[in-house]
Write a protein that holds these residues in place. Structure first.
Motif, PDB file in Angstrom:
ATOM      1  N   SER A 165      -9.169  14.278   3.686  1.00  0.00           N
ATOM      2  CA  SER A 165      -8.924  15.128   4.846  1.00  0.00           C
ATOM      3  C   SER A 165      -8.665  16.542   4.361  1.00  0.00           C
ATOM      4  O   SER A 165      -7.578  16.856   3.873  1.00  0.00           O
ATOM      5  N   GLU A 166      -9.699  17.366   4.456  1.00  0.00           N
ATOM      6  CA  GLU A 166      -9.605  18.729   3.937  1.00  0.00           C
ATOM      7  C   GLU A 166      -9.253  18.683   2.448  1.00  0.00           C
ATOM      8  O   GLU A 166      -9.977  18.096   1.661  1.00  0.00           O
ATOM      9  N   ARG A 167      -8.091  19.223   2.077  1.00  0.00           N
ATOM     10  CA  ARG A 167      -7.709  19.297   0.656  1.00  0.00           C
ATOM     11  C   ARG A 167      -6.754  18.184   0.249  1.00  0.00           C
ATOM     12  O   ARG A 167      -6.161  18.244  -0.824  1.00  0.00           O
ATOM     13  N   ARG A 168      -6.632  17.154   1.079  1.00  0.00           N
ATOM     14  CA  ARG A 168      -5.652  16.101   0.809  1.00  0.00           C
ATOM     15  C   ARG A 168      -6.233  14.711   1.074  1.00  0.00           C
ATOM     16  O   ARG A 168      -7.294  14.574   1.657  1.00  0.00           O
ATOM     17  N   ILE A 169      -5.459  13.714   0.647  1.00  0.00           N
ATOM     18  CA  ILE A 169      -5.779  12.326   0.961  1.00  0.00           C
ATOM     19  C   ILE A 169      -4.904  11.894   2.129  1.00  0.00           C
ATOM     20  O   ILE A 169      -3.690  12.090   2.111  1.00  0.00           O
ATOM     21  N   LYS A 170      -5.521  11.314   3.120  1.00  0.00           N
ATOM     22  CA  LYS A 170      -4.778  10.799   4.258  1.00  0.00           C
ATOM     23  C   LYS A 170      -4.690   9.278   4.118  1.00  0.00           C
ATOM     24  O   LYS A 170      -5.682   8.615   3.811  1.00  0.00           O
ATOM     25  N   ILE A 171      -3.506   8.745   4.341  1.00  0.00           N
ATOM     26  CA  ILE A 171      -3.233   7.332   4.111  1.00  0.00           C
ATOM     27  C   ILE A 171      -2.882   6.675   5.438  1.00  0.00           C
ATOM     28  O   ILE A 171      -1.973   7.132   6.141  1.00  0.00           O
ATOM     29  N   ASN A 172      -3.607   5.612   5.778  1.00  0.00           N
ATOM     30  CA  ASN A 172      -3.443   4.941   7.067  1.00  0.00           C
ATOM     31  C   ASN A 172      -3.088   3.466   6.851  1.00  0.00           C
ATOM     32  O   ASN A 172      -3.940   2.582   7.005  1.00  0.00           O
ATOM     33  N   PRO A 173      -1.853   3.147   6.486  1.00  0.00           N
ATOM     34  CA  PRO A 173      -1.475   1.778   6.119  1.00  0.00           C
ATOM     35  C   PRO A 173      -1.663   0.755   7.233  1.00  0.00           C
ATOM     36  O   PRO A 173      -1.854  -0.432   6.957  1.00  0.00           O
ATOM     37  N   LEU A 174      -1.607   1.196   8.490  1.00  0.00           N
ATOM     38  CA  LEU A 174      -1.697   0.270   9.616  1.00  0.00           C
ATOM     39  C   LEU A 174      -3.092   0.255  10.243  1.00  0.00           C
ATOM     40  O   LEU A 174      -3.263  -0.261  11.354  1.00  0.00           O
ATOM     41  N   ALA A 175      -4.079   0.784   9.547  1.00  0.00           N
ATOM     42  CA  ALA A 175      -5.420   0.920  10.119  1.00  0.00           C
ATOM     43  C   ALA A 175      -5.932  -0.376  10.736  1.00  0.00           C
ATOM     44  O   ALA A 175      -6.497  -0.380  11.829  1.00  0.00           O
ATOM     45  N   ALA A 176      -5.733  -1.494  10.046  1.00  0.00           N
ATOM     46  CA  ALA A 176      -6.289  -2.770  10.509  1.00  0.00           C
ATOM     47  C   ALA A 176      -5.322  -3.587  11.364  1.00  0.00           C
ATOM     48  O   ALA A 176      -5.651  -4.696  11.776  1.00  0.00           O
ATOM     49  N   TRP A 177      -4.151  -3.051  11.650  1.00  0.00           N
ATOM     50  CA  TRP A 177      -3.150  -3.819  12.399  1.00  0.00           C
ATOM     51  C   TRP A 177      -3.562  -3.995  13.859  1.00  0.00           C
ATOM     52  O   TRP A 177      -4.172  -3.109  14.463  1.00  0.00           O
ATOM     53  N   THR A 178      -3.164  -5.120  14.419  1.00  0.00           N
ATOM     54  CA  THR A 178      -3.378  -5.397  15.837  1.00  0.00           C
ATOM     55  C   THR A 178      -2.104  -5.082  16.613  1.00  0.00           C
ATOM     56  O   THR A 178      -1.023  -4.932  16.028  1.00  0.00           O
ATOM     57  N   ALA A 179      -2.226  -5.025  17.926  1.00  0.00           N
ATOM     58  CA  ALA A 179      -1.047  -4.808  18.766  1.00  0.00           C
ATOM     59  C   ALA A 179      -0.044  -5.941  18.574  1.00  0.00           C
ATOM     60  O   ALA A 179       1.178  -5.718  18.609  1.00  0.00           O
ATOM     61  N   GLN A 180      -0.554  -7.141  18.369  1.00  0.00           N
ATOM     62  CA  GLN A 180       0.318  -8.297  18.148  1.00  0.00           C
ATOM     63  C   GLN A 180       1.136  -8.125  16.874  1.00  0.00           C
ATOM     64  O   GLN A 180       2.344  -8.404  16.844  1.00  0.00           O
ATOM     65  N   LEU A 199       0.842  -1.204   0.000  1.00  0.00           N
ATOM     66  CA  LEU A 199       0.000   0.000   0.000  1.00  0.00           C
ATOM     67  C   LEU A 199       0.873   1.248   0.000  1.00  0.00           C
ATOM     68  O   LEU A 199       0.609   2.201  -0.752  1.00  0.00           O
ATOM     69  N   LEU A 200       1.926   1.247   0.800  1.00  0.00           N
ATOM     70  CA  LEU A 200       2.818   2.401   0.873  1.00  0.00           C
ATOM     71  C   LEU A 200       3.503   2.682  -0.467  1.00  0.00           C
ATOM     72  O   LEU A 200       3.576   3.823  -0.912  1.00  0.00           O
ATOM     73  N   ARG A 201       4.018   1.624  -1.085  1.00  0.00           N
ATOM     74  CA  ARG A 201       4.699   1.797  -2.369  1.00  0.00           C
ATOM     75  C   ARG A 201       3.776   2.436  -3.395  1.00  0.00           C
ATOM     76  O   ARG A 201       4.160   3.368  -4.117  1.00  0.00           O
ATOM     77  N   HIS A 202       2.560   1.933  -3.481  1.00  0.00           N
ATOM     78  CA  HIS A 202       1.599   2.471  -4.437  1.00  0.00           C
ATOM     79  C   HIS A 202       1.227   3.913  -4.098  1.00  0.00           C
ATOM     80  O   HIS A 202       1.112   4.762  -4.986  1.00  0.00           O
ATOM     81  N   ALA A 203       1.020   4.191  -2.820  1.00  0.00           N
ATOM     82  CA  ALA A 203       0.622   5.545  -2.402  1.00  0.00           C
ATOM     83  C   ALA A 203       1.709   6.567  -2.715  1.00  0.00           C
ATOM     84  O   ALA A 203       1.423   7.685  -3.144  1.00  0.00           O
ATOM     85  N   LEU A 204       2.960   6.187  -2.507  1.00  0.00           N
ATOM     86  CA  LEU A 204       4.066   7.109  -2.753  1.00  0.00           C
ATOM     87  C   LEU A 204       4.268   7.386  -4.239  1.00  0.00           C
ATOM     88  O   LEU A 204       4.919   8.368  -4.609  1.00  0.00           O
ATOM     89  N   ASP A 205       3.705   6.520  -5.081  1.00  0.00           N
ATOM     90  CA  ASP A 205       3.889   6.656  -6.524  1.00  0.00           C
ATOM     91  C   ASP A 205       2.560   6.881  -7.243  1.00  0.00           C
ATOM     92  O   ASP A 205       2.435   6.596  -8.425  1.00  0.00           O
ATOM     93  N   ILE A 243      11.554   1.372   1.420  1.00  0.00           N
ATOM     94  CA  ILE A 243      10.991   1.723   0.113  1.00  0.00           C
ATOM     95  C   ILE A 243      11.736   2.892  -0.518  1.00  0.00           C
ATOM     96  O   ILE A 243      12.203   2.818  -1.663  1.00  0.00           O
ATOM     97  N   ASP A 244      11.864   3.991   0.224  1.00  0.00           N
ATOM     98  CA  ASP A 244      12.540   5.188  -0.288  1.00  0.00           C
ATOM     99  C   ASP A 244      12.946   6.063   0.891  1.00  0.00           C
ATOM    100  O   ASP A 244      12.121   6.752   1.478  1.00  0.00           O
ATOM    101  N   ARG A 245      14.232   6.049   1.202  1.00  0.00           N
ATOM    102  CA  ARG A 245      14.716   6.803   2.360  1.00  0.00           C
ATOM    103  C   ARG A 245      14.610   8.319   2.179  1.00  0.00           C
ATOM    104  O   ARG A 245      14.754   9.058   3.148  1.00  0.00           O
ATOM    105  N   ALA A 246      14.376   8.758   0.950  1.00  0.00           N
ATOM    106  CA  ALA A 246      14.254  10.193   0.691  1.00  0.00           C
ATOM    107  C   ALA A 246      12.815  10.689   0.823  1.00  0.00           C
ATOM    108  O   ALA A 246      12.539  11.867   0.571  1.00  0.00           O
ATOM    109  N   THR A 247      11.902   9.807   1.215  1.00  0.00           N
ATOM    110  CA  THR A 247      10.521  10.236   1.436  1.00  0.00           C
ATOM    111  C   THR A 247      10.482  11.324   2.507  1.00  0.00           C
ATOM    112  O   THR A 247      11.073  11.160   3.577  1.00  0.00           O
TER     113      THR A 247
END
Length: 237
Positions: free
Chosen positions: A156-171, A22-28, A55-59
């Motif tokens: 989110s207002e004038r932008r897209i907010k990306i939440n890659p870990l939305a469904a992650w559990t504490a485990q 998801l991150l790779r696609h979002a960044l590109d 993915i990209d240290r220059a992000t």
């Protein structure tokens, strides 16, 4: 394409994607435009920061120094950025003139925490996000409150907010950190499950939501940088 529709389409597209994909696609994603990551360098921040470094240290990584953070957070931010090789960490501070005008004594948080968050977090972030079409957050549904129904992508207002870990559990968070042998924020070992400004953060008790230690005793669980229907999120609204 309207931003709300774009967010819904991307959420549907990536409903089965793992976080790095998801991150790779979002960044590109040309439809979203330039994307930055906003990180508190807090309790679980190392997970997404590590993924970004792979993915990209220059992000661009935006870190807001409210000038009320724990010293441990400032040290952790510097050391972790160096360890991961992140090359574009932008440390953002509140506007000096605004601080002198609205909180010269540094006590605004005592009687108007929303105004303090606006001064020290929301306004600096808005300036830092100028020119970006989207931004990445580390929010998760397990945080509770207003985050329980968090989507992977949202308008989110004038932008897209990306939440890659939305469904992650504490485990999953713990397993990722262990598998990659990543350094955790030192305050986690002292019972801090969510870490913000020092005056407004306390340790979390057993069975509490991870963010229960933020603004304890107040009808407030969000600093205001996250919005729903144009309004800052508060409590479980």
């Amino acid at each position: 394409m309207p931003l709300k529709e774009l967010a819904e389409r991307r959420a549907l597209l990536h409903r089965k994607s793992d976080a790095p994909t998801l991150l790779r696609h979002a960044l590109d994603d040309a439809s979203i435009g330039p994307v930055a990551m906003v990180s508190s360098f807090g309790a679980d921040s190392v997970v997404l920061l590590h993924m970004i470094s792979e993915i990209d240290r220059a992000t661009p990584v935006i870190f807001i120094d409210t000038e009320m953070l724990f010293e441990a957070t400032l040290t952790y931010q510097r050391e972790l950025a160096e360890t991961l090789g992140l090359t574009d960490v932008r440390v953002i501070a509140p506007n000096r003139a605004a601080l002198l005008e609205r909180d010269v004594d540094g006590i605004l948080h005592h009687f108007d925490p929303d105004a303090c968050c606006a001064l020290r977090k929301t306004e600096p972030l808005e300036r830092a996000l100028d020119g970006f079409g989207g931004w990445i957050t580390g929010r998760k549904r397990i945080d509770g409150g207003a985050r329980k129904s968090l989507p992977l992508f949202e308008k989110s207002e004038r932008r897209i907010k990306i939440n890659p870990l939305a469904a992650w559990t504490a485990q999953q968070v713990g397993d990722y950190i262990t598998h990659h042998d990543l350094p955790r924020h030192p305050l986690v070992a002292q019972g801090f499950a969510s870490i913000g400004c020092q005056p407004c953060t306390t340790p979390t008790g057993a069975g509490e939501d991870p963010r229960a230690g933020r603004w304890r005793g107040q009808d407030k669980t969000e600093c205001g940088i996250h919005f729903a229907q144009g309004k800052p999120l508060r409590g479980a609204a």
